[in-house]
Every structure is written in structure tokens, then in C-alpha cells.
Motif scaffolding. Structure first.
Motif, short mmCIF file in Angstrom:
data_model
loop_
_atom_site.label_atom_id
_atom_site.label_comp_id
_atom_site.label_asym_id
_atom_site.label_seq_id
_atom_site.Cartn_x
_atom_site.Cartn_y
_atom_site.Cartn_z
N ARG A 1 -15.66 12.53 -4.57
CA ARG A 1 -15.64 12.32 -3.12
C ARG A 1 -14.62 11.27 -2.69
O ARG A 1 -14.56 10.91 -1.54
N HIS A 2 -13.84 10.77 -3.66
CA HIS A 2 -12.84 9.76 -3.32
C HIS A 2 -11.77 9.69 -4.40
O HIS A 2 -11.93 10.20 -5.50
N GLY B 1 0.82 -1.21 0.00
CA GLY B 1 0.00 0.00 0.00
C GLY B 1 0.85 1.25 0.00
O GLY B 1 0.58 2.21 -0.73
N ARG B 2 1.90 1.24 0.80
CA ARG B 2 2.83 2.38 0.85
C ARG B 2 3.49 2.58 -0.51
O ARG B 2 3.60 3.69 -1.00
N ASP B 3 3.90 1.48 -1.14
CA ASP B 3 4.55 1.57 -2.45
C ASP B 3 3.58 2.12 -3.50
O ASP B 3 3.95 2.98 -4.31
N LEU B 4 2.34 1.64 -3.50
CA LEU B 4 1.34 2.12 -4.45
C LEU B 4 1.06 3.61 -4.25
O LEU B 4 1.05 4.40 -5.21
N LEU B 5 0.85 4.01 -3.01
CA LEU B 5 0.54 5.41 -2.72
C LEU B 5 1.75 6.31 -2.98
O LEU B 5 1.61 7.47 -3.38
N GLY B 6 2.95 5.79 -2.77
CA GLY B 6 4.16 6.57 -3.00
C GLY B 6 4.39 6.91 -4.46
O GLY B 6 5.14 7.84 -4.78
N LYS B 7 3.74 6.18 -5.36
CA LYS B 7 3.87 6.46 -6.79
C LYS B 7 2.86 7.50 -7.27
O LYS B 7 2.91 7.93 -8.42
N VAL C 1 -9.19 -2.16 -5.66
CA VAL C 1 -8.62 -0.82 -5.49
C VAL C 1 -8.38 -0.52 -4.02
O VAL C 1 -8.96 -1.14 -3.14
N LEU C 2 -7.52 0.46 -3.79
CA LEU C 2 -7.44 1.15 -2.51
C LEU C 2 -8.18 2.46 -2.71
O LEU C 2 -7.87 3.20 -3.65
N MET C 3 -9.15 2.74 -1.86
CA MET C 3 -9.93 3.96 -1.99
C MET C 3 -9.75 4.81 -0.73
O MET C 3 -9.80 4.31 0.39
N ILE C 4 -9.52 6.11 -0.95
CA ILE C 4 -9.46 7.06 0.16
C ILE C 4 -10.56 8.09 -0.09
O ILE C 4 -10.56 8.77 -1.11
N THR C 5 -11.49 8.16 0.85
CA THR C 5 -12.56 9.16 0.74
C THR C 5 -12.06 10.52 1.20
O THR C 5 -11.05 10.62 1.91
N ASN C 6 -12.78 11.56 0.84
CA ASN C 6 -12.43 12.91 1.29
C ASN C 6 -12.41 12.98 2.81
O ASN C 6 -11.54 13.62 3.40
N VAL C 7 -13.38 12.34 3.45
CA VAL C 7 -13.48 12.37 4.91
C VAL C 7 -12.26 11.67 5.54
O VAL C 7 -11.64 12.21 6.46
N ALA C 8 -11.91 10.49 5.04
CA ALA C 8 -10.76 9.76 5.57
C ALA C 8 -9.47 10.54 5.33
O ALA C 8 -8.58 10.58 6.19
N HIS D 1 -2.21 4.96 3.88
CA HIS D 1 -2.68 3.58 3.66
C HIS D 1 -3.71 3.19 4.71
O HIS D 1 -4.72 2.55 4.41
N ASP D 2 -3.47 3.58 5.95
CA ASP D 2 -4.42 3.28 7.03
C ASP D 2 -5.77 3.96 6.79
O ASP D 2 -6.81 3.48 7.23
N ALA D 3 -5.76 5.10 6.07
CA ALA D 3 -7.01 5.82 5.77
C ALA D 3 -7.75 5.19 4.59
O ALA D 3 -8.91 5.52 4.34
N ALA D 4 -7.08 4.30 3.86
CA ALA D 4 -7.66 3.69 2.66
C ALA D 4 -8.51 2.47 3.00
O ALA D 4 -8.27 1.79 4.00
N THR D 5 -9.47 2.22 2.15
CA THR D 5 -10.31 1.03 2.23
C THR D 5 -10.07 0.20 0.98
O THR D 5 -10.09 0.74 -0.13
#
Length: 153
Positions: free
Chosen positions: A52-53, A8-14, A103-110, A30-34
Motif C-alpha cells: 500500500r506504499h 526529495g526531487r533528487d531522491l525520487l528522480g533516481k 524515509v519518504l513514503m508515498i501511499t497508493n492514495v497519495a 515529493h509533495d505527495a510523500a510523507t
């Protein structure tokens, strides 16, 4: 199979918006992602709707269309909706899965919650945005206009 924290860190880091984030900050994101799974043919975003995401494709494939015309095909590691984390404006394209997709999804709220916990991410994103704007200016604004227009200095 769940996405590990390292993956997750690697994916988000890109993701260009997070390119200056530390491993600790990427772990927080990553912790904020679902993690979510979608069948083929599922619209993940719809052009014109308020964003919214944000999503990063872990596995699968999705098609991006604008005004009904295909403009891209996204696969693992691709992402979309990152600007919605910042401005919540209408989507500029529709993204539809072409096959079962995870997918990894991060909402605006998260995302807002993660930033409240670690505001250093805000500053790093602003730095990345400023660098991108400078690059666009250097490429597309004639040098003589940059010198004579105080708004572009």
C-alpha cells in the motif's frame, strides 16, 4: 531535519519508475510523500502482505529478506515498494530497519491523487516499463522465438 524539495526531487528522480519525470513532476511526487522516522528493528514491509506504499530511504539502513533469507541491505537513496504503486499486489519480501531510519513514503492514495493532478507521469511510467520489458525480452527470449511468436513482436 526535513528533506528539502530539491533533495526529495533528487531522491525520487533516481527511482527507475520516475526516471523520465520532469522536475515539476518530481516536485509533485515529493509533495505527495510523507517523511517518516522508524526505530531499528521496525518492519517497513512484510512478505505476502498487500502493498500500500512505496518508500525511499533518506537516512539509515534496512535489510531485505525473502523467506527468511537476507537478499539485500538498503541504504540512503535505495527504494522499495514501487511496484505496489502500480498493482497493489502482495509484497515479495520483508524490509526491516537495521538502525534508526528516515524515509519518504508515498501511499497508493497519495500517488493516485498526484497522478490525477498530473497525468503526464502515467505516460512516462508506461514508457519506462515498456523499455524495461523490451530489454528483458532482448536478453532472455531467443531471437527465433520473438520472430515466430506474434505475442512477442
Amino acid at each position: 531535519m526535513r528533506v528539502t524539495k530539491k533533495r526529495g526531487r533528487d531522491l525520487l528522480g533516481k527511482v527507475w519508475l520516475f526516471e523520465r519525470c520532469s522536475n515539476r513532476e518530481l516536485d509533485l511526487l515529493h509533495d505527495a510523500a510523507t517523511e517518516m522516522e522508524f526505530p531499528a528493528g521496525k518492519a517497513l514491509t512484510t512478505q505476502g502482505e498487500i502493498g500500500r506504499h512505496f518508500m525511499v530511504i533518506v537516512e539509515g539502513e534496512a535489510e531485505v529478506t525473502r523467506d527468511g533469507t537476507q537478499i539485500a541491505v538498503l541504504g540512503p537513496g535505495s527504494f522499495f515498494g514501487e511496484m505496489s504503486l502500480l498493482d497493489g499486489q502482495p509484497r515479495t519480501a520483508t524490509v526491516t530497519t537495521r538502525e534508526p531510519t528516515r524515509v519518504l513514503m508515498i501511499t497508493n492514495v497519495a500517488f493516485s491523487g498526484a497522478l490525477a493532478t498530473m497525468p503526464s507521469v502515467d505516460r512516462k511510467m508506461l514508457t519506462v516499463l515498456a523499455a524495461r520489458l523490451r530489454d528483458i525480452e532482448a536478453r532472455y527470449v531467443p531471437a527465433n522465438e520473438r520472430r515466430t511468436n506474434p505475442d512477442l513482436a
